[in-house]
Write a protein that holds these residues in place. Structure first.
Motif, mmCIF file in Angstrom:
data_model
loop_
_atom_site.group_PDB
_atom_site.id
_atom_site.type_symbol
_atom_site.label_atom_id
_atom_site.label_comp_id
_atom_site.label_asym_id
_atom_site.label_seq_id
_atom_site.Cartn_x
_atom_site.Cartn_y
_atom_site.Cartn_z
ATOM 1 N N VAL A 169 -21.846 -13.894 -9.642
ATOM 2 C CA VAL A 169 -21.580 -12.463 -9.502
ATOM 3 C C VAL A 169 -20.200 -12.194 -10.085
ATOM 4 O O VAL A 169 -19.366 -13.108 -10.214
ATOM 5 N N PRO A 170 -19.919 -10.943 -10.461
ATOM 6 C CA PRO A 170 -18.675 -10.664 -11.206
ATOM 7 C C PRO A 170 -17.399 -11.095 -10.502
ATOM 8 O O PRO A 170 -16.436 -11.506 -11.163
ATOM 9 N N GLN A 171 -17.364 -10.996 -9.157
ATOM 10 C CA GLN A 171 -16.129 -11.345 -8.466
ATOM 11 C C GLN A 171 -15.772 -12.825 -8.576
ATOM 12 O O GLN A 171 -14.653 -13.224 -8.299
ATOM 13 N N TYR A 172 -16.740 -13.656 -9.006
ATOM 14 C CA TYR A 172 -16.427 -15.068 -9.224
ATOM 15 C C TYR A 172 -15.558 -15.278 -10.469
ATOM 16 O O TYR A 172 -14.932 -16.334 -10.601
ATOM 17 N N THR A 173 -15.572 -14.330 -11.379
ATOM 18 C CA THR A 173 -15.013 -14.409 -12.740
ATOM 19 C C THR A 173 -15.866 -15.358 -13.584
ATOM 20 O O THR A 173 -16.730 -16.085 -13.061
ATOM 21 N N ALA A 174 -15.608 -15.391 -14.869
ATOM 22 C CA ALA A 174 -16.478 -16.102 -15.813
ATOM 23 C C ALA A 174 -16.387 -17.620 -15.707
ATOM 24 O O ALA A 174 -17.162 -18.332 -16.339
ATOM 25 N N THR A 175 -15.459 -18.130 -14.915
ATOM 26 C CA THR A 175 -15.258 -19.583 -14.848
ATOM 27 C C THR A 175 -15.914 -20.229 -13.629
ATOM 28 O O THR A 175 -15.877 -21.449 -13.498
ATOM 29 N N THR A 176 -16.509 -19.435 -12.739
ATOM 30 C CA THR A 176 -16.926 -19.958 -11.437
ATOM 31 C C THR A 176 -18.354 -19.539 -11.110
ATOM 32 O O THR A 176 -18.766 -18.407 -11.388
ATOM 33 N N THR A 177 -19.117 -20.457 -10.503
ATOM 34 C CA THR A 177 -20.430 -20.173 -9.934
ATOM 35 C C THR A 177 -20.457 -20.758 -8.530
ATOM 36 O O THR A 177 -19.513 -21.427 -8.103
ATOM 37 N N SER A 178 -21.558 -20.533 -7.811
ATOM 38 C CA SER A 178 -21.652 -21.059 -6.448
ATOM 39 C C SER A 178 -23.001 -21.703 -6.218
ATOM 40 O O SER A 178 -23.972 -21.454 -6.937
ATOM 41 N N SER A 179 -23.077 -22.537 -5.160
ATOM 42 C CA SER A 179 -24.316 -23.148 -4.681
ATOM 43 C C SER A 179 -24.287 -23.129 -3.156
ATOM 44 O O SER A 179 -23.264 -23.478 -2.554
ATOM 45 N N HIS A 180 -25.399 -22.723 -2.542
ATOM 46 C CA HIS A 180 -25.464 -22.614 -1.085
ATOM 47 C C HIS A 180 -26.867 -22.963 -0.590
ATOM 48 O O HIS A 180 -27.832 -22.955 -1.361
ATOM 49 N N ILE A 181 -26.956 -23.231 0.717
ATOM 50 C CA ILE A 181 -28.248 -23.291 1.392
ATOM 51 C C ILE A 181 -28.266 -22.217 2.474
ATOM 52 O O ILE A 181 -27.238 -21.861 3.045
ATOM 53 N N HIS A 182 -29.478 -21.681 2.730
ATOM 54 C CA HIS A 182 -29.695 -20.710 3.795
ATOM 55 C C HIS A 182 -30.819 -21.227 4.681
ATOM 56 O O HIS A 182 -31.852 -21.697 4.196
ATOM 57 N N GLY A 183 -30.627 -21.120 5.985
ATOM 58 C CA GLY A 183 -31.648 -21.527 6.935
ATOM 59 C C GLY A 183 -31.480 -20.743 8.222
ATOM 60 O O GLY A 183 -30.606 -19.873 8.336
ATOM 61 N N PRO A 184 -32.297 -21.035 9.239
ATOM 62 C CA PRO A 184 -32.212 -20.279 10.493
ATOM 63 C C PRO A 184 -30.880 -20.510 11.192
ATOM 64 O O PRO A 184 -30.558 -21.630 11.575
#
Length: 809
Positions: A169-184
């Motif tokens: 997303v734009p707030q990460y800036t062009a140099t950054t991405t993310s990885s996550h898990i979602h669960g209950p």
């Protein structure tokens, strides 16, 4: 542009030299690395303009209706506005890339693409990666991710599990991405993961692309960028909140999409956002650890089906064989000799060789098939098994409450409680030891005492019954936490009478994760209520589900009679009939069937509605000037009635002979997406619309959206200039309105003019229609102006002027 083949060779050579240098520098003990075997991939090597293979991918259509996102997803080949085959959102570019393209259309709508591998490729463990190049831009939200396969059989998010291999997303800036898990218990803002910033100024739009992936094994998820041997974030069950479930030891299916706007990307799309904005995907690949390639499993054998109650059939089979682990898909039909398909699949990702099918109709024969599946493919179908559910003996379910959990039909979401707290464990529940169990998900959640210790309690007060009348109270339990008897002990009373003393779920059921039902015939109190109190002795008292039934047994209902069909417009036919009859206290609903052929036989292929509780039904969205034939059947817990008499009606000739516009909304045939407007904003409320009070209504979806003035207050305006007509030609202008927000008259008042003539003065939708969510149509015969246009101006008096649809005939 460097060809894909050259890119891969250059990158491979560079990686080889780097790897060789690192190996020479490292001690021998660190040089052992996992070997990987490619078991599935899509390299996207099709010709320019071709579509990704439908044997690998499914494609989404429409706005997803989540996160406030703006985009309309367009599947390949869709030419229904705002989608366009001339400007596709998903295609292959002929250079070895998949293109997912976000487009800001001339009408102001964002279109984009989303695709998934459900039922095609659903790996459980291994290495999953995609090599991608993204576009930097405000409001863009590309993602490479996955969902648990049990999402396909009714398990909701986040309990099904989600792994986000890459989000930007734009707030990460062009140099950054993310990885996550979602669960209950750890989803949304509480998701578990990390951001990754590329070293040496690397960017998401680098010409050489980046690889985003995961190394996934039982109880371990390790996210990486470019090198699977150096993960930047590893997550295990130890990282999730205490008491919450790890839901990642099951097959997952893969998704790719590019969302636009919504509540995550900051800022949202604006004039600086690239149009189009492309996600390029070089490949998606799935590997298994080790050097053995999975073989497709053999077909399961010896499938047997056993009815254990009026609503449950248990299945068992002999396992498939394969070089890799196998899970199973289960299919069901009421027709012998059926072919397994996604339309009759009832379970996926079953890890054992047994399955309990619940929620069935009494006295009904069901047929089953099972297939084995893994990353090597899917087996042939097993032998067919069948069983007939027992006759209903317990009476009709009057209310079922999923204590501590959401709605799980026929159980409603938790209600009528005082005190306590909730737990939710996504354990596999054994329901085979009880008669007429609740859906398995009911036993996964529970209401418990808020604190542990003798004397702590909570209660339910459930009303609406006949005072002094006997009812069957069924209490559903399962111990999903403790693994020994004596760990949880409590008492239960109903209307002051203690019905369970020193009750121990684990001991009574015979173990953990085993459903147990205790039932009692008790009268409602003088207020027509059941007051059920749960009092702890050891740890915390617990209840998973409360069911209150009538004590009368049901029989299959008689056939509905007097079915009549009346066409009310070019797209709607209203049905009415005389009710079926049944035993006292039994509840009847109705299934409705439709065909364009007289004398048809009702079946699942022509069923258009089920669970209708009244004796009328409005069938909308029909073709104009077409004759339709209808049948209705009554249904209760004991079975289905014979069909009613056949009724038929012919829709009138269609409107929209010139133009229909869905003001503020997308295309809804025959209405085109919003166009020709100046000023204003849009609203969209997914309310249920009553179109029965108008003649020739628009589709209900037209009334759910609207164009309104941008700001509230007297004098604010917006307008439509609709051209292309013969100068001074006469037409009927039909204006479609619906008040979906205000609940009182006088809250929204405005004026409307057509080509300078005021046609509506101090118009109040709520007052004119007779209430909220009721369609209203105002029509006028007016001439186009000297330039062949209709100029419609909407001017506010109170709040904001509004229009839902404009029709010119």
């Amino acid at each position: 542009m460097i060809s894909k083949e050259k890119k891969m060779k250059m990158k491979t050579s560079l990686l080889f030299l780097m790897a060789l240098l690192m190996l020479l520098m490292l001690p021998a003990a660190t040089q052992a690395q996992t070997s990987w075997t490619l078991v599935w991939s899509d390299e996207f090597n099709g010709p320019a303009g071709s579509f990704p293979s439908s044997t690998n991918w499914n494609f989404n259509q429409g706005n997803p209706g989540v996160n406030g996102e703006l985009e309309t997803y367009c599947s390949p080949g869709n030419n229904t506005s705002p989608c366009s085959t001339a400007n596709p959102n998903i295609f292959e570019d002929g250079n070895g890339n998949l293109v997912i393209r976000a487009i800001h259309t001339a009408s102001g709508t964002w279109t984009s693409g989303r695709m998934n591998t459900a039922h095609h490729e659903m790996p459980q463990y291994g290495r999953i990666e995609a090599r991608m190049k993204l576009t930097v831009g405000d409001g863009l939200w590309p993602a490479f991710w996955s969902l648990g396969s049990d999402n396909l059989t009714g398990t909701g998010w986040p309990t099904c599990g989600e792994m986000d291999f890459m989000e930007w997303v734009p707030q990460y800036t062009a140099t950054t991405t993310s990885s996550h898990i979602h669960g209950p218990g750890y989803s949304g803002g509480a998701a578990i993961g990390a951001d990754f910033t590329f070293p040496n100024g690397g960017r998401i739009d680098d010409a050489n692309y980046h690889t985003y992936g995961v190394v996934w094994s039982q109880n371990s998820i390790a996210f990486y960028r470019d090198n699977p041997d150096t993960p930047f974030k590893t997550i295990t069950p130890a990282n999730i909140p205490a008491g919450d479930a790890w839901v990642f030891n099951q097959p997952f299916f893969i998704l790719l999409n590019e969302a636009v706007g919504g509540n995550f990307p900051k800022p949202g799309p604006d004039s600086s956002t690239p149009n189009p904005a492309d996600v390029l995907v070089d490949y998606v690949r799935v590997y298994t650890a080790g050097g053995t390639t999975c073989s497709a499993p053999t077909a399961p054998t010896a499938l047997s089906a056993t009815a254990v109650s009026s609503s449950q059939i248990n299945l068992g089979w002999t396992a498939s064989t394969s070089s890799c682990s196998v899970t199973y898909n289960v299919f069901r039909s009421t027709t012998s000799g059926f072919t397994p398909s996604s339309s009759n699949q009832i379970a996926t990702g079953v890890t054992g060789t047994t399955f309990s099918d619940t929620g069935l109709l009494a006295s009904t024969t069901y047929f089953y098939l099972v297939e084995g599946t893994n990353s090597g493919g899917t087996s042939g179908a097993s032998n067919q098994g069948s069983a007939t559910t027992q006759a209903n003996t317990t009476g009709t379910l009057l209310i079922g409450i999923n204590a501590g959990g959401p709605g799980a039909s026929p159980f409603v979401a938790d209600e009528d409680f005082t005190g306590g707290a909730t737990i939710d464990h996504a354990n596999t529940i054994n329901t085979s030891k009880v008669t007429n169990p609740a859906p398995a998900v009911v036993y996964q959640s529970a209401r418990v005492a808020a604190t542990a210790g003798a004397g702590t309690n909570f209660s339910y007060t459930i009303g609406g019954f006949t005072a002094g009348t006997d009812y069957l109270v069924r209490l559903h339990f399962a111990e999903t936490f403790w693994t020994t008897a004596g760990s949880r002990v409590f008492n239960v009373s109903i209307n002051g009478t203690q019905v369970l003393t020193n009750f121990d779920i684990f001991a009574n059921a015979g173990g953990q994760n085993i459903a147990d039902i205790q039932q009692f015939t008790e009268p409602a109190n003088s207020s027509g209520q059941f007051v059920i109190v749960f009092t702890s002795d050891t740890d915390k008292a617990l209840i998973s589900g409360i069911e209150i039934d009538s004590t009368a047994a049901c029989s299959a209902p008689t056939a509905p009679s007097g079915l009549a069909a009346t066409a009310t417009s070019s797209s709607q036919i209203n049905l009415s009939w005389t009710a079926s009859t049944d035993g006292a206290g039994c509840s009847i609903t109705y299934d409705v069937f439709r065909s364009t052929t007289s004398g048809f036989t009702p079946s699942s292929s022509n069923q258009i509605a089920s669970g209708v509780t009244g004796t009328s039904f409005s069938n909308t969205g029909l073709a104009a000037a077409t004759t339709y034939f209808y049948l209705v059947e009554g249904v209760d817990s004991a079975g289905s009635s014979a069909a009613s008499n056949q009724a038929s009606a012919t829709t009138s000739s269609g409107p929209c002979s010139t133009l229909c516009i869905n003001a503020g909304g997308p295309a809804v045939t025959p209405f085109v997406a919003d166009e020709d407007f100046t000023g204003g904003g849009t609203i969209d409320h997914a309310n249920t619309i009553n179109t029965s009070k108008v003649t020739n209504p628009a589709p209900a979806a037209v009334y759910q959206s609207a164009r309104v003035t941008a700001t509230a207050g007297a004098g604010t305006t917006f307008s439509y200039t609709i051209g292309g007509l013969a100068a001074n030609s006469s037409h009927t202008v039909r204006l479609h309105f619906c008040e979906t927000f205000h609940t009182t008259a006088g809250s929204r008042v405005f004026n409307v003019s057509i080509n300078g003539t005021q046609v509506l003065t101090n118009f109040d939708i709520f007052a004119t229609a007779g209430g909220e969510n009721i369609a209203n149509i105002q029509q006028f015969t007016e001439n186009a102006n000297a330039t062949g246009q209709y100029v419609l101006v909407f001017t506010t008096d109170t709040d904001k002027a509004l229009i839902s649809g404009i029709e010119i005939d």
